[in-house]
Write a protein that holds these residues in place. Structure first.
Motif: not given
Length: 456
Positions: A168-169, A171-173, A176, A251
């Motif tokens: 999840a982290g 994907r946030h960093a 897309p 990331s």
């Protein structure tokens, strides 16, 4: 060929160890750093060739030949075999250069030493023990280190996920597009570019110089099939770890320049692994590249001595003479590899290069085992024509993918067209290939049914 007596486990390990090098992890991780998930295709292009390994393994075994150069000598004549051997020596040097480049970049990033010093140290070390007769030691080291590099590649992932906050982290960093299977049209790894790499890989995999020995040394055809297919499938799983490492690095360390992207594997190792594992990873990388390059060096020297020097000079020389020539040529091949490694722009560029040039000869191999009417003149026309089309279209500004497409179509068309208008190959040569392909090893009493009158 180990007496063609290897079991399934040894065959799987042999194919995994032969096909897994530290530079591959470096290249994939670097690509994933800049393009995301689609970077996996620089090694997953072989995913679609894997089913063909199951079909080809019995063919290689039934040919009962030691090298692919031996096949070409029978199928298309000695001159084509010698040309193939020269081509393979360049490949061995190129592979050495890729391995040295990738490992030197990574180890330099880990220990903070200049890249050229690492490369020179590695080159001198494997040359000394390779020339001294270290092939067996290199093979054993490659076997062990292949598994170690796989394990350590995946060890980076959990440490990175913890630091970035899990998937999840990550994907946030990351934006897309980092999670897209392909790059956008026109991108580095668009669907079309990947498709052409896959096709080029399939066309050329059969003429990689070590394939005949690696895939045909099993005790049974099933052992050969299982070893080649599953040994390489394990590597496909490993590629996931290398890709995740690159994405985790993106990331955690954003902003690294494109030309430095292949250093991120070493940066991830340094930043994410505990001290003890960093040392183990460094030792593993160095041992892997030295064993791999030593094997390439000795194989290339054997190919030069047996398939180029001996046929030209003659077999009346002493064994000591040929041993001296092999040692001199091994040092020369390593020197060429070091020059290539020092001058290449990146591991990925060199990888794409060797994938793209293999079909020049690969097309002739495929047609040669499928179509008896293929002739040596057709094979020469195919190789020269496809190479000319590839380099001319590249020079005129076409992308690598389009040049590869034009080249493969040209090669396929030429070998068919020219073969139809040139004399057939001698019947005894065709029987040596097609007659033997019909009969499994160990059932030589059936050879006369295929028209073959001599023994295996």
């Amino acid at each position: 060929m180990g007496g063609r007596a290897f079991g399934k486990a040894i065959m799987i390990a042999q194919n995994l160890g032969t096909g897994t090098h530290s530079d591959q992890a470096v290249g994939v991780a670097g690509a994933a750093y800049t393009v995301g998930l689609s970077g996996i295709w620089y090694q997953w292009i072989w995913l679609f060739t894997t089913p063909f390994y199951w079909l080809l393994a019995p063919v290689f075994r039934r040919l009962r030949m030691l090298t692919t150069a031996d096949f070409f000598a029978v199928r298309y004549g000695r001159s084509y075999s010698i040309a193939y051997a020269v081509f393979c020596i360049y490949l061995f040097a190129l592979w050495q250069g890729i391995a040295i480049k990738g490992t030197a970049e990574t180890v330099a990033a880990i220990i903070g030493m200049p890249e050229w010093i690492v490369a020179a140290t590695v080159g001198i070390a494997f040359t000394l023990y390779g020339v001294a007769g270290g092939l067996v030691a290199a093979a054993i080291t490659d076997f062990v280190q292949g598994f170690l590099i796989v394990l350590l590649s995946f060890l980076v992932v959990p440490f990175g996920l913890i630091k970035v906050g899990g998937f999840a982290g990550m994907r946030h960093a990351l934006p897309p597009h980092y999670f897209a299977v392909f790059s956008p049209d026109g991108g580095e790894l668009s669907a079309f570019n990947v498709a052409m790499l896959v096709i080029s890989g399939l066309a050329g995999i059969v003429v990689q110089p070590h394939m005949m020995a690696v895939t045909a040394s099993g005790k049974t055809e099933m052992n050969c099939r299982v070893g080649w297919t599953y040994g390489n499938f394990v590597k496909r799983v490993c590629t996931i770890g290398w890709t995740l490492t690159g994405m985790l690095a993106a990331s955690l360390f954003p902003g690294i320049a494109f030309h430095d992207r292949e250093k991120v594997f070493g940066m991830a190792v340094t930043s994410l692994l505990p001290t003890g594992l960093i040392g183990l990873m460094t030792a593993s990388l160095l041992a892997t590249v030295m064993s791999t390059c030593s094997a390439f060096m000795v194989d290339g020297a054997a190919l030069f001595t047996e398939n180029i020097y001996r046929p030209i000079v003659g077999a009346d020389k002493s064994d000591a003479h040929f041993l001296k020539i092999a040692r001199i040529s091994s040092v020369a091949i390593t020197g060429l590899g070091f020059i290539i490694g020092s001058s290449m722009g990146s591991v990925i560029n060199a990888t794409v290069q060797f994938i793209s040039i293999l079909p020049f000869i690969g097309v002739a191999f495929w047609v040669g085992i499928i179509w008896p009417r293929a002739t040596r003149t057709g094979a020469w026309a195919s190789t020269i024509g496809s190479a000319a089309v590839f380099f001319i279209t590249k020079w005129r500004g076409e992308s690598n993918a389009w040049s590869s497409l034009y080249s493969i179509l040209t090669g396929l068309g030429l070998i068919i067209l020219v073969s139809l208008f040139t004399p057939k190959e001698p019947e005894e040569n065709l029987l040596r290939v097609f007659g033997y392909m019909r009969v499994p090893v160990g059932q030589e009493e059936l050879l006369p049914q295929g028209g073959v009158t001599d023994g295996a």
